[in-house]
Structures are given as C-alpha cells and as structure tokens.
Write an enzyme that holds these catalytic residues in place. Sequence first.
Site, PDB file in Angstrom:
ATOM      1  N   HIS A 307       0.847  -1.194   0.000  1.00 12.44           N
ATOM      2  CA  HIS A 307       0.000   0.000   0.000  1.00 12.44           C
ATOM      3  C   HIS A 307       0.874   1.233   0.000  1.00 12.44           C
ATOM      4  CE1 HIS A 307      -2.967   2.995   1.261  1.00 12.44           C
ATOM      5  NE2 HIS A 307      -3.870   2.152   0.798  1.00 12.44           N
ATOM      6  N   ASP A 364      -7.815  -4.430  -0.579  1.00 16.23           N
ATOM      7  CA  ASP A 364      -8.405  -4.808  -1.867  1.00 16.23           C
ATOM      8  C   ASP A 364      -8.300  -6.317  -2.097  1.00 16.23           C
ATOM      9  OD1 ASP A 364      -8.857  -2.086  -2.563  1.00 16.23           O
ATOM     10  OD2 ASP A 364      -6.727  -1.916  -2.992  1.00 16.23           O
TER      11      ASP A 364
HETATM   12  C1  MLT Z   1      -8.156   3.903  -0.306  1.00 22.46           C
HETATM   13  O1  MLT Z   1      -8.816   3.378   0.598  1.00 22.46           O
HETATM   14  O2  MLT Z   1      -8.520   4.962  -0.843  1.00 22.46           O
HETATM   15  C2  MLT Z   1      -6.975   3.182  -0.825  1.00 22.46           C
HETATM   16  O3  MLT Z   1      -6.401   2.349   0.124  1.00 22.46           O
HETATM   17  C3  MLT Z   1      -5.977   4.046  -1.542  1.00 22.46           C
HETATM   18  C4  MLT Z   1      -5.271   5.110  -0.758  1.00 22.46           C
HETATM   19  O4  MLT Z   1      -5.558   5.417   0.379  1.00 22.46           O
HETATM   20  O5  MLT Z   1      -4.334   5.687  -1.336  1.00 22.46           O
END
Ligand code: MLT
Length: 428
Positions: A307, A364
């Site tokens: 992430h 995800d």
């Molecule tokens: C989100 O929940 O929007 C995703 O994990 C992506 C992010 O935070 O950059």
Amino acid sequence: MSDFAEIILDGKSYKMPVVVGTEDEKAIDINNLRSESGYITLDSGYKNTGATESAITFLDGEEGILRYRGYPIEQLAEQSSFIEVAYLLIYGKLPTQQELDVFTNEIKIHTLVNEDMRKILDGFPSTAHPMGILSALISSLTAFYPESLNPNQSKEEVNLTIIRLMAKLPTIAAWSYKNSIGHPVNYPKNKLDYCSNFLHMMFAYPTEDYQIDPVVVTALNKLLILHADHEQNCSTSTVRLVGSANASLYSSVSAGISALWGPLHGGANQAVIEMLEQIKADGGDSKKFIAKAKDKDDPFRLMGFGHRVYKNFDPRATIIKKAADEVLTALGVNDPILDIAKELEEAALTDQYFVDRKLYPNVDFYSGIIYRALGIPTDMFTVMFALGRLPGWIAQWKEMREQKEPIGRPRQVYTGEKERNYVPMNGR
Ligand code: MLT
C-alpha cells in the site's frame, strides 16, 4: 521541534512556518514560497505534499492506525453501523439515537430516483461497466436538482443534496448492475435498512421472494465502514479538487467515482479476482506466479499487495481478513480461487522477497474475496467501494467548502521547447 524551516536559495534565507497536527504530524507551510523566492516545490504523486488541513480521518502508515474523527476503525467496524459512521464522518460527531433516526429517515425519503433517470440508464449498452454508468448518472443528478449548482446554497440546501446523494447512490448502483444483466430494476424498499435495501435492489427478482441473509448484511455493513474514508487518497483528492472549482457535490462525487475506477485505486479489488482467475485458468500453480511477480522483466504484477501509505500492514486488511474467514465459513463457500488466494497470502507473509518489500495483502485483496463470497459480481466490486467511500467524499467536500479553500491549482516545472517561430506547412 522547529517552529519554522529555513530554506536557503541563491544565498538568501527564507523562513517557512511549521504546522503541527493534533497527532503531531509536522508540515512545512510553503504557502509563501513562490511569492517570496520564485521557487516552487516538485513532488510527483504528491507523496510529501499535504493538500489540506483536515479533521476527518487520521492515518498513521508506519503504525497501521486508521481513525475516523478520532474513533479507531477496529471499534467502528465491530460496534457501529454504516449509516452511523456516515453521520460521524459527515457531521463530525457520533449521533444521538434521535439524530440517527432523523438521518436514517431523511435518507429513506429520498431513495427513489426520477423515472427519467431510467431512460438515461436504458441508453447504456448492457456491456457498459457499472462504474461508468454510476459516474454518469451521479453527474446527471445535477440536471434533476439544478439548485445544487449554486455555490452559495444555504447550509440546509447543501444538507438536502447530501441526503439525496446518500439515498440515491445505492439505487443507481444497483440499477447499473440490473442494466448490465438485462433485468428489470428493483425500486427501493424503505422499510429495509440501508444495506438490506441495497441487497434487495441488487438481487431480488420480480418473479420471486428475496430473503435477505443477515450474515451478508453484517458483512456488508463492515465492508462499507472499512471503506468509508481514507484521508487524501486519489478519489478523495479528486472530489476536493473538483469541488474547489465550486462544482456541485454531484459533479465532484461523479469525478471521484471516475478516479476510483482506476485499477491502481478502487479498481484493484476487481483486478485481484481477475488475477486469481488468470492463475486458476493457467492451471492454478501459484508458485509459478509468485516467481513471475519477483521477475522484474516479467510484466505480471501481483494485485492487492502493499500500500502506498501503509508501510507495515493495512489495519483494514486485518479486520476484513477475519470477516472474510467468518463469512466464508457461515455461508459454506467453497471456491477454488480462494485456495490460490491463500497460497499467495502465505507467500507474501513468509517469503523474504515480499517481506522486504512490504508486499503484504491489503484491503483490496480481501474485499474482492469477500464480495465474491457474498455473490457480488466482479464488475460491481468497485461500485461497492464507491458505495462505502461516499460518506468520506461528502465529508471531505463539505469540509473543503466550509474551510473556504481556494481553487486547487498546482504548478509545474516546464520542460518543453523554448520559444520558437511557427513554421508554415510548406517549410516543415
Ligand atoms: C483507499 O482506501 O482509498 C486506498 O487504500 C488508496 C489510498 O488510500 O491511497
């Protein structure tokens, strides 16, 4: 701790104030950098740039902490409901029972969408991706509620737009799915709660009774809570940026939906399942694909791992992994791609290559698996993400407006041609 940062440029010193957040996050305020020095900062992908000061969501990527309005995500996922979390994000406090009842009922009153929206829906081919339909139809709400285009709406009028959006997005989302399978749409049933109503609109047939499974409702509530906000991610930044031009809430959220659709953002949950299906179709040898993922000359990319901001683990993934195990057991799901998912997960958690690169399964990875177990079609995964993210987008848009933020307008470092004269066609 310094009160200011000193920047020396061309032998001259510039003092920039340091801003400290409530969780001790430090930032250098460079608001006057260009006007004072002529320099700008360059930060591709905004990895070091705070675009705003925000009181909505706190995230610590090193420690794996996520809190909405100060409340830990673990507590909210365990004890709250999606609608309560939506209220918390949008209005900044946990509602009393009466406030929650009013909010819930106001949303129920507005779940229907104008019948003309169905005509727009009918114009889409059945092959249209539901995210494209969702973005287009949310934007088209401006045509039915043109007053939302007025940037000087009163607080009450803005609130009505918020309620309408919360109420209508699930209807439009479910209809986009019905359109894709060529089935008649279901109208909302206001005696049902938010999640049950969505499931009814998604899965009921006019020909049969539809039984709502409480296991599915509980899982959906949790999934939506986990996705409800994530500070300045790509789609949320898009919503704030579009909104900063005084665009309506509907258009801003429509833009956010388009950003979310990208496979590097919300589209990742769909990409995870497609990757697992690809591995299965190839014979199911996960080790082969793990080797491919490690080979930098191989274009294969593991989806749903690592992430951008969480450096050690994604706290949402921990919650969702547990929920996925519970749901799969409760529903008695036996799905061969889950075995592949488990092998990949195992490799990522134990293989030094993945450990070194902090490529652990993220939210995800598990959300795709759980949505599949709930019977949500793959094309709808990102729509589910949008449904969850809606209160976050609304809260961020509202905060941006209330803080009277200026229009977002990044600068650039120009790297093109110097001035040159136009060459007529016959001289080229
Ligand atoms: C989100 O929940 O929007 C995703 O994990 C992506 C992010 O935070 O950059």
